[in-house]
Design an enzyme around this catalytic site. Structure first.
Site, PDB file in Angstrom:
ATOM      1  N   ASP A  20     -34.625  85.633 -10.658  1.00  0.00           N
ATOM      2  CA  ASP A  20     -33.281  86.142 -10.898  1.00  0.00           C
ATOM      3  C   ASP A  20     -33.324  87.534 -11.517  1.00  0.00           C
ATOM      4  O   ASP A  20     -33.217  87.701 -12.733  1.00  0.00           O
ATOM      5  CB  ASP A  20     -32.533  85.177 -11.817  1.00  0.00           C
ATOM      6  CG  ASP A  20     -32.385  83.812 -11.163  1.00  0.00           C
ATOM      7  OD1 ASP A  20     -32.467  83.739  -9.933  1.00  0.00           O
ATOM      8  OD2 ASP A  20     -32.192  82.838 -11.892  1.00  0.00           O
ATOM      9  N   GLU A  77     -39.901  75.195 -13.043  1.00  0.00           N
ATOM     10  CA  GLU A  77     -40.867  75.602 -14.084  1.00  0.00           C
ATOM     11  C   GLU A  77     -41.388  74.412 -14.886  1.00  0.00           C
ATOM     12  O   GLU A  77     -42.512  74.518 -15.385  1.00  0.00           O
ATOM     13  CB  GLU A  77     -40.221  76.640 -14.999  1.00  0.00           C
ATOM     14  CG  GLU A  77     -39.969  77.968 -14.317  1.00  0.00           C
ATOM     15  CD  GLU A  77     -38.887  77.901 -13.236  1.00  0.00           C
ATOM     16  OE1 GLU A  77     -37.960  77.095 -13.381  1.00  0.00           O
ATOM     17  OE2 GLU A  77     -39.003  78.639 -12.241  1.00  0.00           O
ATOM     18  N   ASP A 124     -36.039  75.482  -6.416  1.00  0.00           N
ATOM     19  CA  ASP A 124     -35.729  76.316  -7.580  1.00  0.00           C
ATOM     20  C   ASP A 124     -35.963  75.489  -8.842  1.00  0.00           C
ATOM     21  O   ASP A 124     -36.288  74.302  -8.767  1.00  0.00           O
ATOM     22  CB  ASP A 124     -34.246  76.727  -7.455  1.00  0.00           C
ATOM     23  CG  ASP A 124     -33.866  77.825  -8.423  1.00  0.00           C
ATOM     24  OD1 ASP A 124     -34.751  78.574  -8.879  1.00  0.00           O
ATOM     25  OD2 ASP A 124     -32.659  77.946  -8.728  1.00  0.00           O
TER      26      ASP A 124
END
Ligand SMILES: *[C@@H]1O[C@H](CO)[C@@H](O)[C@H](O)[C@H]1NC(C)=O
Ligand SMILES: *[C@@H]1O[C@H](CO)[C@@H](O)[C@H](O)[C@H]1NC(C)=O
Ligand SMILES: *[C@@H]1O[C@H](CO)[C@@H](O)[C@H](O)[C@H]1NC(C)=O
Ligand SMILES: *[C@@H]1O[C@H](CO)[C@@H](O)[C@H](O)[C@H]1NC(C)=O
Ligand SMILES: *[C@@H]1O[C@H](CO)[C@@H](O)[C@H](O)[C@H]1NC(C)=O
Ligand SMILES: *[C@@H]1O[C@H](CO)[C@@H](O)[C@H](O)[C@H]1NC(C)=O
Ligand SMILES: *[C@@H]1O[C@H](CO)[C@@H](O)[C@H](O)[C@H]1NC(C)=O
Ligand SMILES: *[C@@H]1O[C@H](CO)[C@@H](O)[C@H](O)[C@H]1NC(C)=O
Ligand SMILES: CC(=O)N[C@H]1CO[C@H](CO)[C@@H](O)[C@@H]1O
Length: 878
Positions: A560, A432, A429
């Site tokens: 999300d 980015e 996760d």
């Protein structure tokens, strides 16, 4: 994973940024730009053409240096890479512009030994002054890409190129984005960003790829660029506005013109989607906010009590000690309990996945940090010190995946952890990469521990000043922090909420140039580490950030999302996009992540989510519980839908094998399968599983019917086997869909391999095979079944069986290499003619046996076979 604490700030930022960033000019082209002209000899090369260009500056009012430094001399390399793939690379003559690095990209730039000078399905044409080009599909002379009469701008920090497209063109792709599947007038910003799925905003992944369906035929265009960009799609035109690098275009023009062949052509370049193991196709459950290991164990138990199949239990960052990777909370998730939990899951035939984030706590007594410091493996500040942002554990450093020590570093950390915990896979996760402050806010603050978002936010002005003062990496003259052309980054300035664009990777590469590759590179390293850990089984990785080609390493969830009906609906387009981008193992958080779900929403979402290629219920901390056993209707719908998924496991697995070998989608838009029917072009509320199962979910609150479109042919109701439509045009039908029911239809003409559903994937796979034969109007059908051991990374033996049903006879042929005994025990035949069938005779010459049928309305079931799926066989039905 949630970003609960900073959501309010982020919303405020994205509002002001969109006001700042999206101006009228964003949508327009730079009509006054000087453009380029051919300067000298166009050469024939061993690959195609080499066209030298120079700035066309001698015309009146020619503008240069629009948003950066104009580059005067360019080279266009035209390479006929294959008969269906054209490479057009426009680069600066001096090769100074940063390009997408080859490492660790794997095989994205294949070595080509012979070029396609003959039998190409495309032509390349150009104009000399101003320079422009066209890509033409040879089979019907369609101009698929046309930059003539459009400006070409090539500056160090601004590149602009446009193509004309038809009015109301059928454009799909560009992303990652939460938006309708068919793209209409919009700006798609590509800059990886941790942000819960705002509509039309830039989010986690970077895919500068689109496909167009025109006159029933598909083509695709890929811009191989890791730079930030805005892609403007308006009626009649697509415009790329890129803030660095070169214009490295690939055009895909499949001869057949089918969307399937386009997927094959695109993934021939970027890489084929990974092959999931059997267990990965089962149902997954996760939540951020399970307080302790007891809570997780209880969930597993309650699933079982409710008889809702659960294959894989996940644990979010809750298990970590102060959110540090490779640690477990000694009080709530003691390591021995974590290990025992995994053992119990495995004993029960279930599987185990935990989260790992890339950011490493900057804590001098924490070994993953000190080991990385010793190896110099973290991203650096321009002055050579470690760049320190902030993520869950407080101040953190970020592995530099391009560093020569990255492989050794990550392998050790991953392998030690996976060995200790006994997990079956990892969930990566925040890659980015996400950072909760601006710039190297933790420089000089090692060992400061957890930081609240409030504190970090309060320091924002100081962080900004420090970042500005830090300046550029050595030798860098570009404006990396605030390029003059501001892409419409929802977070505002480029470095907001991520690693600063002036941070430095190995080889003095600024983050500015490779930001969009970070999650891709982490997936690559994580996969290699898992394979190093165990090279006999397929690794499991689920990644949030992705780039073109990530599908070869990992699956993806769409991030999300919200527990809202609008997100249930858009999840279809999200997953269809990922299929097109070659990340076929993908799905959305079922029942929604942020905000509170409702019984009805969760019920409908479980129904649809049971059919996502990757199927997982996931919830956020602080929201109401949403385990599917909590509500009667949700539990009932989940049992029904998941039993169907498990029945279809061999069908899913066969689709995934095709996807892994060829690159085709597991979920498919109706229009891609029936491209001659324009009325299907905007349909993103229904989906085809492969070619043969049509899913028509309820997507609106309180609705108990679905207005469904049916493509041509016969479509049978999955549950009743009745004919719903039999048509030679697209037909609209309103289907009944009471709360626990998801309408499903089988395409007449298909043969679907099935199993008898059990609680786990392993138990299901241990049952015999069944075939569902759905007849078309000629009384025929065909299908395919792929079998291997369901887990080996390098498959030693497999069977690839083709089934054809014609004139009352089923013929199985193909490759029968899988060594373990597998049996076929029943055959269901659906169709008008089927109900007249009474007996089945197996075999060619000997061992004939006749079976009695069981009639169920429009279909007939023959049971009690025990046919070895180890050689060709025929069954005659009378
Ligand atoms: C392609 O060729 C180059 C140069 O010959 C070589 O270094 C590279 O390893 C090759 N790449 C692949 C993927 O084969
Ligand atoms: C994108 O399109 C939608 C739907 O037409 C529209 O509401 C939205 O404002 C558009 N966004 C941009 C950035 O143009
Ligand atoms: C890699 O790590 C070793 C220590 O294990 C270190 O000596 C070496 O300098 C590192 N390599 C680079 C390129 O930083
Ligand atoms: C640093 O890490 C150690 C060991 O994991 C832990 O005990 C300690 O609390 C951490 N310190 C801070 C300030 O986070
Ligand atoms: C972007 O950075 C500039 C320069 O530091 C600053 O003035 C501006 O307020 C920032 N914009 C946003 C939206 O944060
Ligand atoms: C790799 O996985 C296989 C299959 O689950 C297992 O039998 C084997 O022990 C594993 N090897 C290692 C080194 O963990
Ligand atoms: C969700 O439900 C909880 C518990 O009822 C409540 O405290 C919270 O405010 C709700 N959240 C939202 C976004 O409605
Ligand atoms: C669905 O029905 C409930 C209960 O009647 C009602 O409160 C709600 O507004 C309805 N929702 C919609 C979208 O019509
Ligand atoms: C449709 C919808 O609710 N969109 C919301 C998604 O979430 C972002 C915040 O992350 C909101 O700004 C959007 O309005």
């Amino acid at each position: 994973m949630a970003k609960v604490s900073y959501i309010f700030v982020a919303i405020a930022l994205s509002f002001s940024a969109s006001v700042l960033g999206l101006t009228k000019e964003t949508y327009e082209i730079s009509s006054n730009a000087a453009g380029y002209m051919i300067n000298g000899q166009v050469e024939n090369t061993n690959a195609g053409l080499r066209i030298p260009l120079t700035l066309n500056s001698n015309q009146k009012n020619a503008a240069t240096n629009l948003y950066g430094k104009t580059i005067d001399n360019l080279i266009v390399n035209v390479e006929y890479e294959t008969e269906e793939r054209l490479h057009v690379k426009i680069s600066d003559a001096q090769n100074k512009q940063p390009v997408v690095p080859n490492s660790p990209l794997g095989l994205i730039r294949p070595n080509i030994t012979s070029y396609a000078f003959e039998n190409r399905n495309y032509d390349f044409e150009y104009t000399a002054k101003p320079f422009g080009f066209r890509v033409i599909r040879n089979s019907d002379k369609t101009i698929v890409f046309d930059t003539t009469n459009m400006p070409l701008v090539f500056e160090d920090q601004y590149l602009e190129l446009s193509t004309s497209i038809p009015k109301d063109a059928n454009i799909y792709g560009f992303g990652e984005v939460t938006a309708p599947f068919k793209r209409t007038s919009n700006v798609t910003t590509i800059w990886a960003r941790d942000k819960p799925d705002p509509f039309y905003g830039n989010i986690y992944g970077s895919h500068p790829y689109y496909s167009e369906v025109r006159d029933g035929k598909s083509h695709g265009v890929f811009l191989l660029s890791s730079h930030g960009m805005d892609v403007i799609t308006v009626d009649g035109r697509i415009t790329y506005k890129v803030i660095g690098g070169i214009l490295d275009f690939y055009f895909f023009v499949p001869k057949s013109g089918t969307a399937g062949d386009l997927s094959i052509a695109y993934t021939d370049l970027i890489g084929k989607p990974m092959m999931p193991a059997h267990w990965m196709l089962g149902w997954h459950h996760c939540r951020y906010g399970y307080h302790d290991i007891d809570a997780v164990e209880t969930v597993v138990k309650k699933y079982k009590e409710a008889n809702i199949p659960l294959q894989t239990a996940w644990i979010d960052i809750d298990y970590m000690d102060q959110y540090k990777d490779f640690t477990s909370d000694p009080v709530n998730f003691p390591i021995n309990r974590m290990v025992d939990f995994g053992k119990t899951l495995h004993e029960d035939g279930q599987s185990y996945v935990v989260m790992v984030d890339p950011a490493i706590s900057a804590n001098s007594t924490y070994e993953p940090y000190t080991r990385g410091v010793d190896m110099s493996v973290f991203i650096k500040n321009p002055d050579g010190t470690d760049y320190i942002g902030a993520v869950w554990p407080g101040y953190t450093v970020f592995p530099d995946w391009w560093h020569p020590n990255a492989t050794a570093y990550w392998e050790k950390e991953i392998i030690d952890w996976v060995n200790l915990l006994g997990v079956d896979g990892l969930w990566i996760d925040m890659n980015e990469p996400s950072s909760f402050c601006l710039g190297s806010c933790g420089s000089g603050k090692i060992n400061a521990g957890l930081q609240s978002q409030k504190v970090l936010d309060k320091e924002h002005a100081a962080q900004e000043a420090a970042l500005n003062a830090m300046g550029n990496p050595k030798g860098e003259t570009r404006n990396l922090l605030y390029p003059k052309y501001a892409i419409n980054n929802g977070a505002g300035n480029l470095s907001e909420h991520t690693v600063a664009t002036t941070a430095v990777h190995y080889g003095n590469v600024p983050h500015y140039d490779i930001h969009n590759l970070y999650g891709y590179a982490e997936s690559y390293h994580t996969r290699n580490a898992l394979i190093k850990h165990n090279d006999s089984i397929r690794p499991f990785i689920l990644t949030r950030s992705s780039f073109a080609g990530s599908g070869k390493y990992a699956g993806h969830w769409t991030g999300d999302n919200h527990s809202l009906w609008s997100y249930l609906k858009t999840s279809i387009a999200n997953v269809l996009n990922m299929q097109m981008f070659g990340i076929t193992y993908s799905g959305s958080d079922v029942c929604g992540f942020l905000e509170n779900t409702t019984e009805q929403l969760c019920t409908r979402w479980m129904e649809l989510g049971s059919f996502y290629p990757f199927a997982r219920n996931h919830n956020n901390k602080g929201q109401i519980d949403q385990e599917p056993y909590l509500w009667k209707s949700t539990a009932e719908a989940s049992r029904i839908a998941l039993n169907i998924r498990y029945t279809l496991l061999p069908y899913y697995y066969t689709l995934f094998e095709e996807s892994n070998r060829l690159g085709t989608g597991v979920w498919r838009p109706l229009f891609f399968e029936y491209p001659n029917y324009e009325e299907l072009s905007s349909n993103d509320v229904q989906v085809l599983l492969g070619s043969d199962i049509l899913i028509s979910p309820v997507l609106y609150e309180n609705a108990t019917t679905v207005d469904a479109q049916f493509p041509i042919g016969i479509w049978y109701d999955w549950y009743t086997h009745e004919v719903t439509v039999n048509n030679d045009a697209v037909t609209k039908v309103t289907l009944d869909a009471p709360l626990a029911h998801i309408p499903l239809h089988i395409r007449g003409g298909s043969i679907i391999p099935a199993k008898t559903p059990k609680y786990t994937v392993g138990e299901t796979y241990a049952t015999d095979y069944n075939l569902i034969i759905a007849l078309d109007n000629t009384g025929s059908a065909s299908g395919r079944l792929y079998i291997d051991d369901g887990e080996s990374l390098n498959v030693a033996s497999y069977s690839d069986i083709n089934f054809v049903y014609e004139n009352g006879q089923l013929q199985a042929s193909g490759k029968f290499g899988y060594s373990k005994p597998e049996k076929l025990s029943s055959v269901t035949i659906i169709g008008e003619k089927a109900s007249q069938l009474k007996t089945a005779t197996v075999g060619n010459t000997r061992a004939k046996k006749t079976y009695k049928s069981k009639h169920t309305g429009n279909s007939v079931v023959f049971e009690g076979f025990s046919i070895d799926l180890t050689q060709t066989f025929t069954i005659k039905f009378n």
